[in-house]
Design an enzyme around this catalytic site. Structure first.
Site, PDB file in Angstrom:
ATOM      1  N   PHE A 189       0.866  -1.181   0.000  1.00 31.60           N
ATOM      2  CA  PHE A 189       0.000   0.000   0.000  1.00 31.60           C
ATOM      3  C   PHE A 189       0.897   1.224   0.000  1.00 31.60           C
ATOM      4  O   PHE A 189       1.692   1.419   0.926  1.00 31.60           O
ATOM      5  CB  PHE A 189      -0.887  -0.041   1.243  1.00 31.60           C
ATOM      6  CG  PHE A 189      -1.875   1.083   1.382  1.00 31.60           C
ATOM      7  CD1 PHE A 189      -3.103   1.018   0.751  1.00 31.60           C
ATOM      8  CD2 PHE A 189      -1.593   2.184   2.182  1.00 31.60           C
ATOM      9  CE1 PHE A 189      -4.040   2.037   0.914  1.00 31.60           C
ATOM     10  CE2 PHE A 189      -2.515   3.205   2.346  1.00 31.60           C
ATOM     11  CZ  PHE A 189      -3.749   3.135   1.708  1.00 31.60           C
ATOM     12  N   LEU A 191       0.923   5.101   0.013  1.00 30.80           N
ATOM     13  CA  LEU A 191       0.254   6.386   0.189  1.00 30.80           C
ATOM     14  C   LEU A 191       1.241   7.471   0.636  1.00 30.80           C
ATOM     15  O   LEU A 191       1.301   8.546   0.058  1.00 30.80           O
ATOM     16  CB  LEU A 191      -0.876   6.259   1.218  1.00 30.80           C
ATOM     17  CG  LEU A 191      -1.604   7.547   1.617  1.00 30.80           C
ATOM     18  CD1 LEU A 191      -2.344   8.132   0.416  1.00 30.80           C
ATOM     19  CD2 LEU A 191      -2.575   7.294   2.767  1.00 30.80           C
ATOM     20  N   GLU A 193       4.294   9.931   1.363  1.00 30.48           N
ATOM     21  CA  GLU A 193       5.370  10.502   0.555  1.00 30.48           C
ATOM     22  C   GLU A 193       6.358  11.253   1.440  1.00 30.48           C
ATOM     23  O   GLU A 193       6.001  11.686   2.544  1.00 30.48           O
ATOM     24  CB  GLU A 193       4.796  11.431  -0.513  1.00 30.48           C
ATOM     25  CG  GLU A 193       3.930  10.710  -1.517  1.00 30.48           C
ATOM     26  CD  GLU A 193       3.627  11.547  -2.754  1.00 30.48           C
ATOM     27  OE1 GLU A 193       4.052  12.725  -2.795  1.00 30.48           O
ATOM     28  OE2 GLU A 193       2.971  11.012  -3.670  1.00 30.48           O
ATOM     29  N   SER A 195       7.499  14.227   1.436  1.00 26.89           N
ATOM     30  CA  SER A 195       7.149  15.604   1.799  1.00 26.89           C
ATOM     31  C   SER A 195       5.743  15.736   2.372  1.00 26.89           C
ATOM     32  O   SER A 195       5.335  16.825   2.773  1.00 26.89           O
ATOM     33  CB  SER A 195       7.261  16.515   0.567  1.00 26.89           C
ATOM     34  OG  SER A 195       6.367  16.082  -0.448  1.00 26.89           O
ATOM     35  N   SER A 198       1.666  12.510   7.113  1.00 22.89           N
ATOM     36  CA  SER A 198       0.241  12.231   7.333  1.00 22.89           C
ATOM     37  C   SER A 198      -0.663  13.061   6.438  1.00 22.89           C
ATOM     38  O   SER A 198      -1.853  12.804   6.350  1.00 22.89           O
ATOM     39  CB  SER A 198      -0.126  12.497   8.799  1.00 22.89           C
ATOM     40  OG  SER A 198       0.539  11.602   9.652  1.00 22.89           O
ATOM     41  N   ILE A 225       7.205   2.310   2.964  1.00 22.32           N
ATOM     42  CA  ILE A 225       6.238   1.381   2.391  1.00 22.32           C
ATOM     43  C   ILE A 225       6.537  -0.041   2.860  1.00 22.32           C
ATOM     44  O   ILE A 225       7.576  -0.612   2.525  1.00 22.32           O
ATOM     45  CB  ILE A 225       6.249   1.450   0.850  1.00 22.32           C
ATOM     46  CG1 ILE A 225       6.016   2.894   0.380  1.00 22.32           C
ATOM     47  CG2 ILE A 225       5.199   0.505   0.270  1.00 22.32           C
ATOM     48  CD1 ILE A 225       4.754   3.538   0.906  1.00 22.32           C
ATOM     49  N   PHE A 434       1.368   4.135  12.844  1.00 19.23           N
ATOM     50  CA  PHE A 434       0.766   3.476  11.684  1.00 19.23           C
ATOM     51  C   PHE A 434      -0.639   3.991  11.375  1.00 19.23           C
ATOM     52  O   PHE A 434      -1.422   4.254  12.279  1.00 19.23           O
ATOM     53  CB  PHE A 434       0.632   1.971  11.970  1.00 19.23           C
ATOM     54  CG  PHE A 434       1.717   1.118  11.368  1.00 19.23           C
ATOM     55  CD1 PHE A 434       2.581   1.602  10.404  1.00 19.23           C
ATOM     56  CD2 PHE A 434       1.859  -0.198  11.760  1.00 19.23           C
ATOM     57  CE1 PHE A 434       3.571   0.801   9.853  1.00 19.23           C
ATOM     58  CE2 PHE A 434       2.846  -1.015  11.224  1.00 19.23           C
ATOM     59  CZ  PHE A 434       3.702  -0.504  10.271  1.00 19.23           C
ATOM     60  N   GLU A 435      -0.954   4.061  10.075  1.00 19.98           N
ATOM     61  CA  GLU A 435      -2.312   4.311   9.581  1.00 19.98           C
ATOM     62  C   GLU A 435      -2.968   5.522  10.241  1.00 19.98           C
ATOM     63  O   GLU A 435      -4.120   5.499  10.660  1.00 19.98           O
ATOM     64  CB  GLU A 435      -3.182   3.060   9.768  1.00 19.98           C
ATOM     65  CG  GLU A 435      -2.652   1.860   8.992  1.00 19.98           C
ATOM     66  CD  GLU A 435      -3.615   0.687   8.983  1.00 19.98           C
ATOM     67  OE1 GLU A 435      -4.792   0.891   9.303  1.00 19.98           O
ATOM     68  OE2 GLU A 435      -3.175  -0.418   8.652  1.00 19.98           O
ATOM     69  N   GLN A 534      -6.074  23.203  19.706  1.00 20.19           N
ATOM     70  CA  GLN A 534      -5.892  21.752  19.664  1.00 20.19           C
ATOM     71  C   GLN A 534      -5.748  21.133  21.049  1.00 20.19           C
ATOM     72  O   GLN A 534      -6.020  19.943  21.223  1.00 20.19           O
ATOM     73  CB  GLN A 534      -4.710  21.417  18.762  1.00 20.19           C
ATOM     74  CG  GLN A 534      -5.038  21.701  17.299  1.00 20.19           C
ATOM     75  CD  GLN A 534      -3.824  21.870  16.430  1.00 20.19           C
ATOM     76  OE1 GLN A 534      -2.746  21.380  16.759  1.00 20.19           O
ATOM     77  NE2 GLN A 534      -3.978  22.572  15.328  1.00 20.19           N
TER      78      GLN A 534
END
Length: 625
Positions: A189, A191, A193, A195, A198, A225, A434-435, A534
């Site tokens: 998977f 996704l 990059e 730069s 998240s 990855i 992760f994720e 936040q």
């Protein structure tokens, strides 16, 4: 009544769409389909968490605790789990696998023989055809032995080719699934990059349609990855030019299923803190040709595809980490029962008993959330993205606590490599990243919920422009707000739980009302500037996590009492403590949202942080100077 409604008019500055758009830019929220948020009217949701932000309690789907497996389905998964556990216990040496930083060929063959590469793939494509709950049960067992091997398998099927399972055409499934399900081909998977991190909205990789319209030409790179150096296929996300209905050309992300071939290369394996059996690399795309039929879903819908893949896979992470926690607690209990200090077994010390109890409660909470989520998914529940995010946060933080406490109970022995506990400590650390990092997911929960609540408040604001024509709606909204503000109109949760837990159910009902009022007050006070608060959003999100915890725990323990399970009394002790402590935290967090001293403390911390950041390091001097 009208005065309570007029307070809502301050929301003229608030636009829920922009809150989440800005949150993507300001806190790198990656998993939101921005185009979906352009709608003026917020669609109704069956999500408990989403409705919690409006002070509502849609709990019907959560009671009774889901039982989605028939006796036959349960027997099937246990028939798979038992031999698989035996193989893992006798054939896998997790420390050796980690030392070699790769899975041996014979282990790969064992995994293929077990059917581990295609657990949820339909049998006609060579898989086992398990549903989400069955898959979670199998993962709960396997993760306890080696997280590195599990990440390799999870990167392959939980996210690597999940897009084909969820969105693939019949032709795509016919072409790819059999080799993927049998382990002949490996998927990844792609996704993240270099730069973007998240912030998936910052994707730079780009795919351009060829002149003849038959292929896409992909250029760019991805990083971190899993399976990146060994995968045959990649689910890749890249920017593409898409024409909007108005004829304007706009960049939108599209998902592609990409073969390893000319122009696709991988960097060397990255050296990591843990999960070393999992191959992790950078991946580069240099004019990679992708047939147009390898688009996953539709062109421009890549964010939706990515979000649903990740949401769909988070329950598996929760189930798996509950397996890691189970194994760690077993190791800790065995050591405490056999190790003597000061003439007594460690197990006799109340300090150790508190550790074991808290570890067990965290496991109970994580496992309860995992199978609540998988059960709801198997029952066809669609709107679970916030519940999935919360479950991931709880599971990853609970697992970190449990394995760390296991090492502490073992003392110096736990710090040594041979026990395998220090490996667990290193392995579980990645799951808070992760994720979607837990920080991002907390903000995602808070801002998505506030988007939903703000949409409902905007409807009232709009209605006030024509109060005569909308008198019924305004009267109902005003009455409801007044009743809630004085503690009335609380949801009736008592009817759903076992009588043993009526007091906890009443606390939960009150907390739901308090939470909705807190959200409303924050929106009125800060409007769209809430995205910059936040610290407050984190407290709000933590309160939502605790409220959801109470809901799930009460559902599970009620089922245990109703069925007279043997462990009901033990579950009661854990459930009552979990709910009591969650209630204390909820009260503290919600009160701090309006506490002057707490807000002053926040500003003091911000000032201290700004000074350190501007200085590039600590500002305060040394006490010996």
């Amino acid at each position: 009544m009208l005065s309570t409604l007029r307070s809502v008019t301050k929301l003229s500055q608030f636009r829920g769409v922009n809150i989440l758009k800005d949150s993507v830019r300001n806190v790198s929220q990656a998993k939101v389909d921005l185009d979906r948020l352009e709608k003026i009217k917020v669609p109704e949701s069956n999500s408990f968490i989403q409705n919690l932000f409006t002070g509502e309690a849609k709990i019907e789907s959560f009671f009774p605790y889901p039982k989605v497996l028939s006796d036959e389905e349960l027997s099937f998964v246990e028939m798979v789990v038992e031999p698989a556990e035996r193989i893992y216990a006798t054939e896998f040496d997790a420390l050796k696998v980690e030392k070699n930083e790769q899975i041996e060929e014979r282990h790969m063959q064992l995994l293929k023989d077990m059917g581990a590469f295609g657990v949820q793939v339909p049998p006609e494509y060579g898989g086992m055809g398990m549903n989400n709950t069955q898959y979670g049960r199998l993962g709960e067992m396997t993760v306890g032995y080696d997280l590195g091997t599990t990440i390799f398998l999870g990167a392959h099927q939980s996210i690597g080719y999940k897009g084909i399972l969820l969105y693939g055409t019949k032709e795509q499934k016919d072409r790819y699934l059999h080799d993927l399900a049998t382990g002949e081909k490996i998927a990844a998977f792609a996704l993240t990059e270099p730069s973007a991190g998240s912030d998936a909205s910052g994707i730079k990789s780009r795919a351009v349609l060829s002149e003849d319209g038959n292929n896409w030409i992909l250029n760019g790179s991805k990083t971190y990855i899993s399976n990146g150096g060994i995968a045959d296929y990649f689910t890749v996300f890249a920017q593409t030019a898409v024409k909007t209905p108005s004829g304007e050309t706009k960049d939108k992300v599209t998902a592609f299923f990409v073969h390893r071939g000319p122009g696709l290369t991988s960097g060397p394996p990255m050296e990591k803190m843990g999960i070393k059996a999992s191959n992790t690399t950078e991946v580069y795309f240099d004019n990679v040709v992708i047939p147009k039929e390898n688009v996953i879903g539709t062109v421009g819908d890549g964010f939706k595809v990515a979000m649903n893949i990740l949401n769909n896979g988070r329950y598996g992470m929760c189930c798996g980490l509950s397996g890691t926690m189970r194994r760690a607690i077993t190791i800790a209990a065995e050591h405490a029962n056999n190790r003597s200090q000061f003439g007594n077994k460690l197990a006799s010390f109340t300090g150790i008993q508190e550790k074991i109890a808290r570890m067990s409660m965290m496991h109970y909470q994580t496992q309860s959330m995992a199978y609540m989520l998988s059960g709801m998914m198997d029952k066809g529940f669609k709107d679970y993205q916030l519940e999935a995010a919360i479950s991931k946060v709880v599971a990853s933080e609970s697992a970190s606590y449990v394995v760390d406490e296991t090492l502490q109970i073992l003392g110096g022995m736990g710090y040594m490599r041979e026990t395998g506990v220090e490996k667990m400590v290193r392995d579980v650390r990645i799951f808070r990243i992760f994720e979607g990092t837990n920080e991002i997911l907390r903000l995602f929960v808070a801002l998505t919920g506030m988007q939903y609540a703000g949409g409902h408040l905007r409807e009232i604001q709009s209605a006030m422009k024509n109060p005569i024509g909308n008198l019924g709606m305004l009267f109902g909204a005003g009455t409801k707000r007044i009743r809630r503000s004085i503690g009335m109109d609380a949801p009736d949760i008592v009817q759903y739980v076992h009588p043993e837990f009526h007091e906890e159910a009443k606390l939960l009902s009150k907390n739901i009302v308090k939470f909705g009022l807190a959200v409303e007050n924050l929106l009125i006070k800060y409007t769209r500037e809430i995205i910059h608060e936040q610290m407050l959003l984190n407290r709000l999100s933590n309160s939502a996590i605790d409220i959801y915890t109470m809901l799930v725990i009460l559902s599970r323990v009620s089922r245990s009492f109703n069925k007279n399970v043997l462990t009901a009394e033990v579950e009661k002790n854990m459930a009552k403590t979990i709910c009591s402590e969650a209630n204390i935290r909820i009260e503290r967090n919600l009160n701090s949202l309006k506490c002057k001293q707490a807000l002053k403390n926040d500003e003091c911390m911000r000032a201290a942080a700004r000074a350190v950041l501007e200085n590039g390091g600590l500002v305060h001097g040394h006490p010996l100077d």
